[in-house]
Design a protein around this motif. Sequence first.
Motif, mmCIF file in Angstrom:
data_model
loop_
_atom_site.group_PDB
_atom_site.id
_atom_site.type_symbol
_atom_site.label_atom_id
_atom_site.label_comp_id
_atom_site.label_asym_id
_atom_site.label_seq_id
_atom_site.Cartn_x
_atom_site.Cartn_y
_atom_site.Cartn_z
ATOM 1 N N HIS A 94 10.461 -14.353 -23.360
ATOM 2 C CA HIS A 94 10.811 -13.500 -22.222
ATOM 3 C C HIS A 94 10.894 -14.246 -20.880
ATOM 4 C CE1 HIS A 94 11.787 -9.702 -20.508
ATOM 5 N NE2 HIS A 94 10.841 -9.831 -19.590
ATOM 6 N N PRO A 95 9.956 -15.146 -20.577
ATOM 7 C CA PRO A 95 10.039 -15.855 -19.282
ATOM 8 C C PRO A 95 11.376 -16.574 -19.091
ATOM 9 C CG PRO A 95 7.938 -16.290 -20.349
ATOM 10 C CD PRO A 95 8.767 -15.543 -21.344
ATOM 11 N N PHE A 96 11.933 -17.105 -20.181
ATOM 12 C CA PHE A 96 13.216 -17.820 -20.071
ATOM 13 C C PHE A 96 14.337 -16.827 -19.767
ATOM 14 C CE2 PHE A 96 10.454 -20.269 -22.841
ATOM 15 C CZ PHE A 96 10.467 -21.489 -22.198
ATOM 16 N N ARG A 97 14.300 -15.671 -20.448
ATOM 17 C CA ARG A 97 15.315 -14.640 -20.168
ATOM 18 C C ARG A 97 15.214 -14.201 -18.720
ATOM 19 N NH1 ARG A 97 17.418 -12.365 -25.257
ATOM 20 N NH2 ARG A 97 18.475 -10.820 -23.950
ATOM 21 N N GLU A 98 13.973 -14.010 -18.258
ATOM 22 C CA GLU A 98 13.777 -13.580 -16.861
ATOM 23 C C GLU A 98 14.339 -14.606 -15.893
ATOM 24 O OE1 GLU A 98 9.673 -12.539 -16.060
ATOM 25 O OE2 GLU A 98 10.397 -10.479 -15.771
ATOM 26 N N GLU A 99 14.023 -15.892 -16.150
ATOM 27 C CA GLU A 99 14.483 -16.942 -15.238
ATOM 28 C C GLU A 99 16.007 -17.011 -15.204
ATOM 29 O OE1 GLU A 99 12.146 -20.512 -15.453
ATOM 30 O OE2 GLU A 99 13.669 -21.674 -14.367
ATOM 31 N N LEU A 100 16.625 -16.627 -16.311
ATOM 32 C CA LEU A 100 18.095 -16.633 -16.380
ATOM 33 C C LEU A 100 18.684 -15.294 -15.928
ATOM 34 C CD1 LEU A 100 18.474 -18.407 -19.835
ATOM 35 C CD2 LEU A 100 19.174 -19.369 -17.633
ATOM 36 N N GLY A 101 17.803 -14.354 -15.538
ATOM 37 C CA GLY A 101 18.293 -13.056 -15.074
ATOM 38 C C GLY A 101 18.833 -12.177 -16.187
ATOM 39 N N MET A 102 18.288 -12.355 -17.386
ATOM 40 C CA MET A 102 18.765 -11.574 -18.532
ATOM 41 C C MET A 102 17.860 -10.376 -18.798
ATOM 42 S SD MET A 102 19.492 -14.813 -21.029
ATOM 43 C CE MET A 102 20.178 -13.920 -22.430
ATOM 44 N N GLU A 103 18.409 -9.375 -19.472
ATOM 45 C CA GLU A 103 17.610 -8.205 -19.850
ATOM 46 C C GLU A 103 16.722 -8.518 -21.052
ATOM 47 O OE1 GLU A 103 20.187 -4.892 -20.418
ATOM 48 O OE2 GLU A 103 21.053 -5.097 -18.400
ATOM 49 N N ALA A 104 15.818 -7.580 -21.349
ATOM 50 C CA ALA A 104 14.904 -7.773 -22.477
ATOM 51 C C ALA A 104 15.678 -7.860 -23.791
ATOM 52 C CB ALA A 104 13.894 -6.640 -22.536
ATOM 53 N N ALA A 105 15.110 -8.581 -24.752
ATOM 54 C CA ALA A 105 15.787 -8.797 -26.036
ATOM 55 C C ALA A 105 15.594 -7.611 -26.962
ATOM 56 C CB ALA A 105 15.231 -10.051 -26.697
ATOM 57 N N VAL A 106 16.422 -7.506 -27.962
ATOM 58 C CA VAL A 106 16.204 -6.533 -29.038
ATOM 59 C C VAL A 106 15.760 -7.303 -30.286
ATOM 60 C CG1 VAL A 106 17.851 -4.831 -28.178
ATOM 61 C CG2 VAL A 106 18.647 -6.642 -29.692
ATOM 62 N N ASN A 107 15.102 -6.603 -31.204
ATOM 63 C CA ASN A 107 14.604 -7.279 -32.412
ATOM 64 C C ASN A 107 15.752 -7.900 -33.210
ATOM 65 O OD1 ASN A 107 12.490 -5.429 -31.509
ATOM 66 N ND2 ASN A 107 11.402 -6.157 -33.317
ATOM 67 N N PRO A 108 15.476 -9.069 -33.796
ATOM 68 C CA PRO A 108 16.564 -9.803 -34.439
ATOM 69 C C PRO A 108 16.907 -9.287 -35.837
ATOM 70 C CG PRO A 108 14.515 -11.020 -34.656
ATOM 71 C CD PRO A 108 14.185 -9.798 -33.854
ATOM 72 N N ASP A 109 18.174 -9.309 -36.155
ATOM 73 C CA ASP A 109 18.642 -9.047 -37.521
ATOM 74 C C ASP A 109 18.881 -10.377 -38.215
ATOM 75 O OD1 ASP A 109 18.685 -6.324 -37.687
ATOM 76 O OD2 ASP A 109 20.686 -6.155 -36.776
ATOM 77 N N ILE A 110 18.827 -10.356 -39.549
ATOM 78 C CA ILE A 110 19.182 -11.567 -40.295
ATOM 79 C C ILE A 110 20.638 -11.464 -40.712
ATOM 80 C CG2 ILE A 110 18.733 -12.954 -42.349
ATOM 81 C CD1 ILE A 110 15.887 -11.880 -42.294
ATOM 82 N N PRO A 111 21.466 -12.387 -40.230
ATOM 83 C CA PRO A 111 22.869 -12.326 -40.623
ATOM 84 C C PRO A 111 23.045 -12.951 -42.009
ATOM 85 C CG PRO A 111 22.499 -14.130 -39.049
ATOM 86 C CD PRO A 111 21.155 -13.540 -39.372
ATOM 87 N N TYR A 112 23.455 -12.120 -43.001
ATOM 88 C CA TYR A 112 23.731 -12.673 -44.333
ATOM 89 C C TYR A 112 25.224 -12.869 -44.492
ATOM 90 C CZ TYR A 112 18.991 -12.391 -46.050
ATOM 91 O OH TYR A 112 17.653 -12.597 -46.237
ATOM 92 N N VAL A 113 25.686 -14.081 -44.270
ATOM 93 C CA VAL A 113 27.126 -14.341 -44.274
ATOM 94 C C VAL A 113 27.553 -15.235 -45.424
ATOM 95 C CG1 VAL A 113 27.421 -14.003 -41.784
ATOM 96 C CG2 VAL A 113 26.757 -16.266 -42.650
ATOM 97 N N PHE A 114 26.577 -15.780 -46.151
ATOM 98 C CA PHE A 114 26.882 -16.834 -47.122
ATOM 99 C C PHE A 114 27.890 -16.397 -48.194
ATOM 100 C CE2 PHE A 114 25.795 -19.682 -50.754
ATOM 101 C CZ PHE A 114 26.081 -20.880 -50.142
ATOM 102 N N GLY A 115 27.653 -15.214 -48.788
ATOM 103 C CA GLY A 115 28.539 -14.721 -49.844
ATOM 104 C C GLY A 115 29.975 -14.603 -49.350
ATOM 105 N N GLU A 116 30.155 -14.020 -48.189
ATOM 106 C CA GLU A 116 31.505 -13.851 -47.639
ATOM 107 C C GLU A 116 32.114 -15.194 -47.241
ATOM 108 O OE1 GLU A 116 31.472 -10.921 -44.548
ATOM 109 O OE2 GLU A 116 30.570 -9.392 -45.856
#
Lengths: 348, 348
Positions: free
Chosen positions: B93-115
């Motif tokens: 969060h401190p890095f996002r704040e320093e960059l003026g970004m909003e709070a993050a959302v929880n991460p998803d796992i991108p499953y792209v390998f099959g495609e």
Amino acid sequence: MKGERIVELLETDYPIIQAGMAGGVTTPELVAAVSEAGGFGTIGAGYMEAEAMKDSIREVKKHTEKPFGVNLFVPGHPSSSLEEEEKAMRALHPFREELGMEAAVNPDIPYVFGEQIEGILAEKVPVVSFTFGIPPEEVIRSLKQSGIKVMGTATTVEEAVLNEEAGMDAIVAQGAEAGGHRGTFHVSFEKGMIGLMSLIPQITDHVSIPVIAAGGIMDKRGIAAAVALGAEGVQLGTAFVTSKESGAKRVHKGAILEATEADTVVTDVFSGKPARGIENRFIREMDGRTILEYPLQNTLTKPIRKEAGRLQKTEFMSLWSGQSPRLSEDSAAADIIRKLSEYWKESL
Amino acid sequence: MKGERIVELLETDYPIIQAGMAGGVTTPELVAAVSEAGGFGTIGAGYMEAEAMKDSIREVKKHTEKPFGVNLFVPGHPSSSLEEEEKAMRALHPFREELGMEAAVNPDIPYVFGEQIEGILAEKVPVVSFTFGIPPEEVIRSLKQSGIKVMGTATTVEEAVLNEEAGMDAIVAQGAEAGGHRGTFHVSFEKGMIGLMSLIPQITDHVSIPVIAAGGIMDKRGIAAAVALGAEGVQLGTAFVTSKESGAKRVHKGAILEATEADTVVTDVFSGKPARGIENRFIREMDGRTILEYPLQNTLTKPIRKEAGRLQKTEFMSLWSGQSPRLSEDSAAADIIRKLSEYWKESL
């Protein structure tokens, strides 16, 4: 011939140096056998008292008239509080107990460097190499005035430049692959963990004195690669630990002969300075515990390692090895030099 | 000619591979320029959605009729608790704040390998290379049945043997010197930090398929050394990050061009997997904080790195680099291949 400058500097047949490993590996028999065979043997005198070093030098001279070297450790300024010492000793106590040893006494710092230099001058050793830093100006001056050649150790470009500026005749560039102690002295040891593929060309681009590659070199493939990268000589340690003349404990040799490239780690638990060796219980169990600065930690663990060696208990020994143990062989030093020199013969 | 097997396998003029670096570095222009010049370009598709990857492949084909490759990341099975995710997000969060970004959302796992694999088959890409492990048997079988060549990545002898057993046509042996992600998949990453000087001869002693050396190689000295060690080809990443056609941010290129061999570290703070890059504030300040498994951490830090890149704030970017940045040049890819191929021309 590539490597000509090192051959001239060391007055050998081939620019192949047996590393000056401390701790009893470099017996006078090993050093003399290497030099006799056309390589360049080195006494690892880092931990030696001046008298023992001089005895070793005289013993080598009995076996060969060819040049050889002595490697010394440049001392730092370690300190420890009594409290830290007690903590470090408590950390080691379980190992002493398991070995049936009595409680330890607080460590002294052995200051042997000045007397070692006097001994070198008195014995007119042809070449001295240094690890852990650059000795004071007056030391280098007096050695050079006596016709003694001096070599330094570098793990980064900047350390190489500092060695050249200090008047060294050649530099051993120690790659991250190397076994035993890291020679890093100008940056944190992590920053000095540069693989030879990267280290040699970047160093040779920045210094004009000859560079000797060290780390993971075991056969003529490694020698050819080192030369391709710009090195003018090679230094091998692990390859000679397993040699017949080596003073390494039988179980240490056996551990190297059976190890794989993924079995070594860099640890400071034995001496207080980072060094690469085969991972064992001592390394794992001491991880995160209080470690005194070099050489205080070395003084503390020495009796443990000695007793473990006597009992052939490899789990408590310092099993120094580089990252190429699969290429190690149990041969006579002269045979190792003969095989290694094939590259130089073929390239003539 | 040394390197013949790789030249035949990849159908190139020289066994010189541009590494498939993920994250936007390997633009279609770069990949095509490398292949056009007689090397072998690779799209770093590790993080790409299948559609974006296919667009990239088609774009390369527009610029060259010569063969090229695609590199994919073999997915693992990461997991994280909500509590860990919150901790990891708080750490960032401190890095996002320093960059003026909003709070993050929880991460998803991108499953792209099959495609991705389906896309590779549909586009009939000549060669696919894999990082982070060996894909399932049926994937390798269907690729090979379609006439697609497959290459794996190894950082130890055992990983190389596993790749050969899985049916790979060649192995990229990644030394500790290499920039970007460590390909290690069978041991802890620390155990897989083997310098090329040690890694290549030990691997080539244990496999019969051709071995490609990767890590710290930047010019013909590195190529000659790799061949001396037993490699039949070379793969270069950092050398192409600074090329004119590279998609790396200008400040990333500048950071490499100004860096020294001692400026890089291996860190998992950006993606959850260890990778070598130039040390900066983000790496230092995230040290010891909660890091999610790959690719969850990657998903979390991606917007931060993207915004930092937009603001040219190198202290918060992933500045991937190998250990030879002093040898980097700001040249066109074709000129890099021309210089690198000198070794092969001289050795003919």
